[in-house]
Motif scaffolding. Structure first.
Motif, PDB file in Angstrom:
ATOM      1  N   ARG A 112       0.882  -1.182   0.000  1.00  0.00           N
ATOM      2  CA  ARG A 112       0.000   0.000   0.000  1.00  0.00           C
ATOM      3  C   ARG A 112       0.909   1.218   0.000  1.00  0.00           C
ATOM      4  N   LEU A 113       0.692   2.087  -1.004  1.00  0.00           N
ATOM      5  CA  LEU A 113       1.557   3.239  -1.214  1.00  0.00           C
ATOM      6  C   LEU A 113       0.689   4.493  -1.299  1.00  0.00           C
ATOM      7  N   TRP A 114       0.965   5.463  -0.432  1.00  0.00           N
ATOM      8  CA  TRP A 114       0.162   6.693  -0.430  1.00  0.00           C
ATOM      9  C   TRP A 114       1.038   7.874  -0.838  1.00  0.00           C
ATOM     10  N   ASP A 115       0.496   8.665  -1.772  1.00  0.00           N
ATOM     11  CA  ASP A 115       1.192   9.845  -2.286  1.00  0.00           C
ATOM     12  C   ASP A 115       1.267  10.899  -1.183  1.00  0.00           C
ATOM     13  N   GLU A 116       2.481  11.285  -0.804  1.00  0.00           N
ATOM     14  CA  GLU A 116       2.643  12.252   0.291  1.00  0.00           C
ATOM     15  C   GLU A 116       2.198  13.659  -0.114  1.00  0.00           C
ATOM     16  N   GLY A 117       2.073  13.898  -1.424  1.00  0.00           N
ATOM     17  CA  GLY A 117       1.643  15.216  -1.900  1.00  0.00           C
ATOM     18  C   GLY A 117       0.129  15.379  -1.941  1.00  0.00           C
ATOM     19  N   GLU A 118      -0.612  14.359  -1.569  1.00  0.00           N
ATOM     20  CA  GLU A 118      -2.091  14.409  -1.614  1.00  0.00           C
ATOM     21  C   GLU A 118      -2.645  14.184  -0.216  1.00  0.00           C
ATOM     22  N   THR A 119      -3.675  14.926   0.147  1.00  0.00           N
ATOM     23  CA  THR A 119      -4.288  14.684   1.462  1.00  0.00           C
ATOM     24  C   THR A 119      -5.606  13.929   1.300  1.00  0.00           C
ATOM     25  N   ASP A 120      -6.225  14.072   0.135  1.00  0.00           N
ATOM     26  CA  ASP A 120      -7.490  13.386  -0.125  1.00  0.00           C
ATOM     27  C   ASP A 120      -7.243  11.861  -0.152  1.00  0.00           C
ATOM     28  N   GLN A 121      -7.951  11.126   0.698  1.00  0.00           N
ATOM     29  CA  GLN A 121      -7.683   9.687   0.856  1.00  0.00           C
ATOM     30  C   GLN A 121      -7.811   8.916  -0.463  1.00  0.00           C
ATOM     31  N   THR A 122      -8.812   9.274  -1.281  1.00  0.00           N
ATOM     32  CA  THR A 122      -9.002   8.547  -2.534  1.00  0.00           C
ATOM     33  C   THR A 122      -7.899   8.877  -3.528  1.00  0.00           C
ATOM     34  N   LYS A 123      -7.536  10.161  -3.573  1.00  0.00           N
ATOM     35  CA  LYS A 123      -6.544  10.586  -4.569  1.00  0.00           C
ATOM     36  C   LYS A 123      -5.157  10.067  -4.235  1.00  0.00           C
ATOM     37  N   ARG A 124      -4.851   9.900  -2.933  1.00  0.00           N
ATOM     38  CA  ARG A 124      -3.452   9.552  -2.598  1.00  0.00           C
ATOM     39  C   ARG A 124      -3.096   8.078  -2.804  1.00  0.00           C
ATOM     40  N   ILE A 125      -4.098   7.235  -3.024  1.00  0.00           N
ATOM     41  CA  ILE A 125      -3.815   5.795  -3.175  1.00  0.00           C
ATOM     42  C   ILE A 125      -3.140   5.517  -4.526  1.00  0.00           C
ATOM     43  N   MET A 126      -1.955   4.871  -4.478  1.00  0.00           N
ATOM     44  CA  MET A 126      -1.178   4.616  -5.699  1.00  0.00           C
ATOM     45  C   MET A 126      -0.952   3.116  -5.918  1.00  0.00           C
ATOM     46  N   ASP A 127      -1.795   2.275  -5.362  1.00  0.00           N
ATOM     47  CA  ASP A 127      -1.533   0.832  -5.360  1.00  0.00           C
ATOM     48  C   ASP A 127      -2.783   0.054  -5.764  1.00  0.00           C
ATOM     49  N   LYS A 128      -2.740  -1.252  -5.511  1.00  0.00           N
ATOM     50  CA  LYS A 128      -3.823  -2.141  -5.953  1.00  0.00           C
ATOM     51  C   LYS A 128      -5.176  -1.817  -5.313  1.00  0.00           C
ATOM     52  N   ASP A 129      -5.185  -1.051  -4.236  1.00  0.00           N
ATOM     53  CA  ASP A 129      -6.473  -0.635  -3.666  1.00  0.00           C
ATOM     54  C   ASP A 129      -7.303   0.140  -4.699  1.00  0.00           C
ATOM     55  N   ARG A 130      -6.664   0.798  -5.676  1.00  0.00           N
ATOM     56  CA  ARG A 130      -7.419   1.506  -6.728  1.00  0.00           C
ATOM     57  C   ARG A 130      -8.237   0.486  -7.526  1.00  0.00           C
ATOM     58  N   GLN A 159     -10.956  -1.275  -5.015  1.00  0.00           N
ATOM     59  CA  GLN A 159     -12.085  -0.408  -4.663  1.00  0.00           C
ATOM     60  C   GLN A 159     -12.693   0.318  -5.867  1.00  0.00           C
ATOM     61  N   ASP A 160     -12.297  -0.077  -7.092  1.00  0.00           N
ATOM     62  CA  ASP A 160     -12.810   0.563  -8.314  1.00  0.00           C
ATOM     63  C   ASP A 160     -12.654   2.084  -8.281  1.00  0.00           C
ATOM     64  N   LEU A 161     -11.451   2.547  -7.940  1.00  0.00           N
ATOM     65  CA  LEU A 161     -11.236   3.995  -7.825  1.00  0.00           C
ATOM     66  C   LEU A 161     -10.819   4.636  -9.144  1.00  0.00           C
ATOM     67  N   GLY A 162     -10.552   3.806 -10.176  1.00  0.00           N
ATOM     68  CA  GLY A 162     -10.131   4.339 -11.482  1.00  0.00           C
ATOM     69  C   GLY A 162      -8.666   4.731 -11.478  1.00  0.00           C
ATOM     70  N   GLN A 163      -8.167   5.120 -12.662  1.00  0.00           N
ATOM     71  CA  GLN A 163      -6.773   5.548 -12.863  1.00  0.00           C
ATOM     72  C   GLN A 163      -5.764   4.589 -12.217  1.00  0.00           C
ATOM     73  N   VAL A 164      -6.011   3.297 -12.422  1.00  0.00           N
ATOM     74  CA  VAL A 164      -5.122   2.287 -11.839  1.00  0.00           C
ATOM     75  C   VAL A 164      -3.780   2.304 -12.571  1.00  0.00           C
ATOM     76  N   GLU A 165      -3.848   2.226 -13.933  1.00  0.00           N
ATOM     77  CA  GLU A 165      -2.613   2.161 -14.725  1.00  0.00           C
ATOM     78  C   GLU A 165      -1.727   3.381 -14.454  1.00  0.00           C
ATOM     79  N   SER A 166      -2.351   4.577 -14.437  1.00  0.00           N
ATOM     80  CA  SER A 166      -1.532   5.785 -14.288  1.00  0.00           C
ATOM     81  C   SER A 166      -0.912   5.857 -12.893  1.00  0.00           C
ATOM     82  N   ALA A 167      -1.604   5.334 -11.897  1.00  0.00           N
ATOM     83  CA  ALA A 167      -1.032   5.328 -10.541  1.00  0.00           C
ATOM     84  C   ALA A 167       0.194   4.408 -10.485  1.00  0.00           C
ATOM     85  N   TYR A 168       0.071   3.214 -11.071  1.00  0.00           N
ATOM     86  CA  TYR A 168       1.203   2.272 -11.095  1.00  0.00           C
ATOM     87  C   TYR A 168       2.391   2.910 -11.834  1.00  0.00           C
ATOM     88  N   GLN A 169       2.075   3.554 -12.976  1.00  0.00           N
ATOM     89  CA  GLN A 169       3.108   4.185 -13.797  1.00  0.00           C
ATOM     90  C   GLN A 169       3.818   5.286 -13.011  1.00  0.00           C
TER      91      GLN A 169
END
Ligand code: CDP
Length: 244
Positions: free
Chosen positions: A200-218, A221-231
């Protein structure tokens, strides 16, 4: 790959034999599963991203004295590894409460843990990978007491190295899962992969819980932008490595 035999096909990887009996070839797939394969999908480019990222992280760990199964990366989605006998235990280490820890203990999501928590899960799909106590693990003879102590020590060392590395990338390492194997000499090596599928990897530049997720939780949880987060994770890992 004509003379290679498929030894095993898992949810995210295929393992092939090679002409050397001590060396295996791992092929990383774009297939994604979650919730013990109840949810299935594809994350385009994931195989290459996870392979490259695991390669980078295994190299960083090797340089810091952690023995791993990694040998080299002959193709973008292929990794050559030392053959090991996988210990059927998933070792999870947590710095911040998330996932099953919140579900099973009631700790609120995001609680910073005073010390890293190391947990052992039985690698057994039929049983749904249950959480094990130390005594159950010994009862099932999944590892010896010495191996168990070594697994915990190595896991905490890996956590320290990777927490610092990801922080340099502007990413908080919330928790992750490791697998270990025994080589021909009975030595414990870090095996499997380390990627946004297993951390589980959280973007330190984001405070919004949904936006900061950069891992498989996207994906989970069907949060979208999975590929771009991994990239994005991979780009930061590669950038940080060249700067460090
Ligand atoms: O992900 P979930 O809530 O089901 O389980 P967890 O115990 O909270 O997972 C802890 C960490 O281990 C997360 O980073 C998961 O992505 C990872 N994990 C994994 O890679 N493979 C598993 N079979 C289970 C967990």
């Amino acid at each position: 790959m004509a003379d290679m035999q498929k030894l095993y096909e898992g949810k995210a990887k295929i393992i092939y034999s090679t002409e050397d009996p001590e060396i295996l070839l791992t092929h990383f797939k774009d297939d994604a599963t979650a919730f013990n394969a109840l949810k299935r999908g594809t994350i385009i480019g994931k195989g290459e991203i996870n392979c490259r990222m695991s390669t980078e992280l295994f190299q960083i760990l090797e340089a810091k004295g952690i023995p791993t199964h990694w040998i080299d990366q002959p193709a973008p989605n292929q990794m050559r590894v030392r053959r090991v006998k996988i210990v059927p235990v998933e070792v999870v280490v947590r710095n911040i409460a998330a996932g099953s820890l919140c579900k099973q203990t009631g700790l609120p999501l995001g609680t910073v843990l005073k010390h890293p928590l190391v947990e052992f899960f039985y690698k057994n799909d039929e049983l749904g990978d249950p959480l094990l106590t130390r005594d159950r693990l010994l009862l099932l003879e999944l590892a010896t007491p010495e191996q168990l102590d070594q697994l915990k020590t190595m896991t905490l060392q890996i956590n320290e190295i990777l927490t610092e590395f990801f922080h340099q990338c502007g990413i908080t390492l919330v928790d992750f899962k490791l697998e270990f194997g025994l080589d021909v000499n009975g030595k414990l090596l870090l095996a499997d992969e380390i990627s946004p599928d297993t951390c589980r990897l959280w973007d330190e530049g984001e405070t919004d819980q949904t936006k900061r997720i950069m891992d498989k939780d996207r994906f989970r949880q069907d949060l979208g932008q999975v590929e771009s987060a991994y990239q994005k994770v991979l780009e930061r890992v590669l950038n940080s490595k060249t700067q460090g």
